[in-house]
Motif scaffolding. Structure first.
Motif, PDB file in Angstrom:
ATOM      1  N   GLY A 149      53.479  54.964 -16.873  1.00  0.00           N
ATOM      2  CA  GLY A 149      53.120  55.014 -18.275  1.00  0.00           C
ATOM      3  C   GLY A 149      53.424  56.320 -18.971  1.00  0.00           C
ATOM      4  N   ILE A 150      54.370  57.091 -18.444  1.00  0.00           N
ATOM      5  CA  ILE A 150      54.731  58.349 -19.102  1.00  0.00           C
ATOM      6  C   ILE A 150      55.377  58.039 -20.446  1.00  0.00           C
ATOM      7  N   TYR A 151      54.933  58.722 -21.499  1.00  0.00           N
ATOM      8  CA  TYR A 151      55.592  58.596 -22.792  1.00  0.00           C
ATOM      9  C   TYR A 151      56.156  59.914 -23.300  1.00  0.00           C
ATOM     10  N   GLY A 152      55.938  60.984 -22.549  1.00  0.00           N
ATOM     11  CA  GLY A 152      56.528  62.254 -22.937  1.00  0.00           C
ATOM     12  C   GLY A 152      56.225  63.343 -21.933  1.00  0.00           C
ATOM     13  N   PHE A 191      58.091  69.626 -26.758  1.00  0.00           N
ATOM     14  CA  PHE A 191      57.749  68.292 -26.263  1.00  0.00           C
ATOM     15  C   PHE A 191      58.949  67.381 -26.458  1.00  0.00           C
ATOM     16  N   ILE A 192      59.136  66.471 -25.498  1.00  0.00           N
ATOM     17  CA  ILE A 192      60.170  65.458 -25.652  1.00  0.00           C
ATOM     18  C   ILE A 192      59.580  64.122 -25.239  1.00  0.00           C
ATOM     19  N   SER A 193      59.756  63.118 -26.081  1.00  0.00           N
ATOM     20  CA  SER A 193      59.282  61.786 -25.744  1.00  0.00           C
ATOM     21  C   SER A 193      60.316  61.077 -24.861  1.00  0.00           C
ATOM     22  N   THR A 194      59.902  60.004 -24.222  1.00  0.00           N
ATOM     23  CA  THR A 194      60.854  59.250 -23.409  1.00  0.00           C
ATOM     24  C   THR A 194      61.960  58.640 -24.276  1.00  0.00           C
ATOM     25  N   GLY A 195      61.712  58.563 -25.577  1.00  0.00           N
ATOM     26  CA  GLY A 195      62.737  58.086 -26.498  1.00  0.00           C
ATOM     27  C   GLY A 195      63.641  59.177 -27.034  1.00  0.00           C
ATOM     28  N   GLY A 196      63.388  60.417 -26.615  1.00  0.00           N
ATOM     29  CA  GLY A 196      64.263  61.521 -26.994  1.00  0.00           C
ATOM     30  C   GLY A 196      63.834  62.300 -28.229  1.00  0.00           C
ATOM     31  N   ILE A 197      62.680  61.979 -28.778  1.00  0.00           N
ATOM     32  CA  ILE A 197      62.183  62.738 -29.932  1.00  0.00           C
ATOM     33  C   ILE A 197      61.609  64.068 -29.450  1.00  0.00           C
ATOM     34  N   VAL A 216      52.837  66.361 -18.444  1.00  0.00           N
ATOM     35  CA  VAL A 216      53.247  64.985 -18.729  1.00  0.00           C
ATOM     36  C   VAL A 216      52.130  64.296 -19.493  1.00  0.00           C
ATOM     37  N   ASP A 217      52.510  63.425 -20.395  1.00  0.00           N
ATOM     38  CA  ASP A 217      51.560  62.610 -21.147  1.00  0.00           C
ATOM     39  C   ASP A 217      51.708  61.158 -20.702  1.00  0.00           C
ATOM     40  N   GLN A 218      50.593  60.572 -20.298  1.00  0.00           N
ATOM     41  CA  GLN A 218      50.606  59.201 -19.822  1.00  0.00           C
ATOM     42  C   GLN A 218      49.616  58.370 -20.622  1.00  0.00           C
ATOM     43  N   ARG A 219      49.952  57.105 -20.831  1.00  0.00           N
ATOM     44  CA  ARG A 219      49.122  56.238 -21.678  1.00  0.00           C
ATOM     45  C   ARG A 219      47.731  56.052 -21.097  1.00  0.00           C
ATOM     46  N   GLN A 220      47.609  55.880 -19.808  1.00  0.00           N
ATOM     47  CA  GLN A 220      46.306  55.624 -19.207  1.00  0.00           C
ATOM     48  C   GLN A 220      45.614  56.884 -18.706  1.00  0.00           C
ATOM     49  N   ARG A 221      46.372  57.905 -18.337  1.00  0.00           N
ATOM     50  CA  ARG A 221      45.802  59.072 -17.676  1.00  0.00           C
ATOM     51  C   ARG A 221      45.695  60.300 -18.563  1.00  0.00           C
ATOM     52  N   GLY A 222      46.314  60.246 -19.756  1.00  0.00           N
ATOM     53  CA  GLY A 222      46.282  61.424 -20.604  1.00  0.00           C
ATOM     54  C   GLY A 222      47.272  62.469 -20.138  1.00  0.00           C
ATOM     55  N   ARG A 223      46.910  63.745 -20.270  1.00  0.00           N
ATOM     56  CA  ARG A 223      47.813  64.852 -19.984  1.00  0.00           C
ATOM     57  C   ARG A 223      47.480  65.478 -18.633  1.00  0.00           C
ATOM     58  N   SER A 224      48.537  65.719 -17.848  1.00  0.00           N
ATOM     59  CA  SER A 224      48.420  66.424 -16.577  1.00  0.00           C
ATOM     60  C   SER A 224      49.299  67.661 -16.633  1.00  0.00           C
ATOM     61  N   TRP A 225      48.821  68.736 -15.968  1.00  0.00           N
ATOM     62  CA  TRP A 225      49.488  70.035 -16.062  1.00  0.00           C
ATOM     63  C   TRP A 225      50.066  70.464 -14.727  1.00  0.00           C
ATOM     64  N   GLY A 226      51.225  71.136 -14.806  1.00  0.00           N
ATOM     65  CA  GLY A 226      51.789  71.765 -13.635  1.00  0.00           C
ATOM     66  C   GLY A 226      51.084  73.073 -13.331  1.00  0.00           C
ATOM     67  N   GLN A 227      51.543  73.743 -12.282  1.00  0.00           N
ATOM     68  CA  GLN A 227      50.876  74.956 -11.811  1.00  0.00           C
ATOM     69  C   GLN A 227      51.338  76.203 -12.536  1.00  0.00           C
ATOM     70  N   GLY A 228      52.434  76.111 -13.275  1.00  0.00           N
ATOM     71  CA  GLY A 228      52.912  77.242 -14.057  1.00  0.00           C
ATOM     72  C   GLY A 228      53.978  78.050 -13.356  1.00  0.00           C
ATOM     73  N   THR A 229      54.895  78.588 -14.155  1.00  0.00           N
ATOM     74  CA  THR A 229      55.933  79.482 -13.639  1.00  0.00           C
ATOM     75  C   THR A 229      56.023  80.671 -14.596  1.00  0.00           C
ATOM     76  N   PRO A 230      55.997  81.903 -14.053  1.00  0.00           N
ATOM     77  CA  PRO A 230      55.958  83.074 -14.922  1.00  0.00           C
ATOM     78  C   PRO A 230      57.340  83.454 -15.455  1.00  0.00           C
TER      79      PRO A 230
END
Length: 116
Positions: free
Chosen positions: A30-33, A50-56, A97-111
């Protein structure tokens, strides 16, 4: 759970370029962006691009014309090409990542450090 593999951060001189990569895996239905944010010490987190799966695409005003976000939906991967870097771009960059059911999840970061 979503797993992230982020890469591409490092030290660069002002005016230089870096390319960040982020691949998401695991429970990624369910990723949308996808996108990037950054947070410097003592500062609030700033959404960078931000980039959507549709390229916006959307960009923060501070990076427009210098940063370009792109994605590969088949690989659940997002890239951030950063050109003409400035010292004020120094920060930890986080993929999300933004997902329809799970909301937003974050990576660990890169400096990223921009310094002469």
């Amino acid at each position: 759970q979503v797993q992230f593999v982020e890469s591409g951060g490092g030290l660069v001189q002002p005016g230089g370029s870096l390319r960040l990569s982020c691949a998401a895996s695991g429970n990624i239905f369910g990723i949308y962006g996808m996108g990037w944010s950054r947070q410097a010490p003592g500062e609030q987190r700033e959404l960078v691009a931000f980039i959507s799966t549709g390229g916006i695409t959307n960009y923060a005003d501070s990076v427009k014309g210098r940063f370009t976000i792109s994605g590969d939906n088949a690989k659940n991967t997002v890239y951030l090409q950063m050109n003409n870097l400035k010292p004020e771009d120094t920060s930890v960059y986080y993929c999300y990542v933004d997902q329809r059911q799970r909301g937003r999840s974050w990576g660990q970061g890169t400096p990223v450090t921009v310094s002469s």
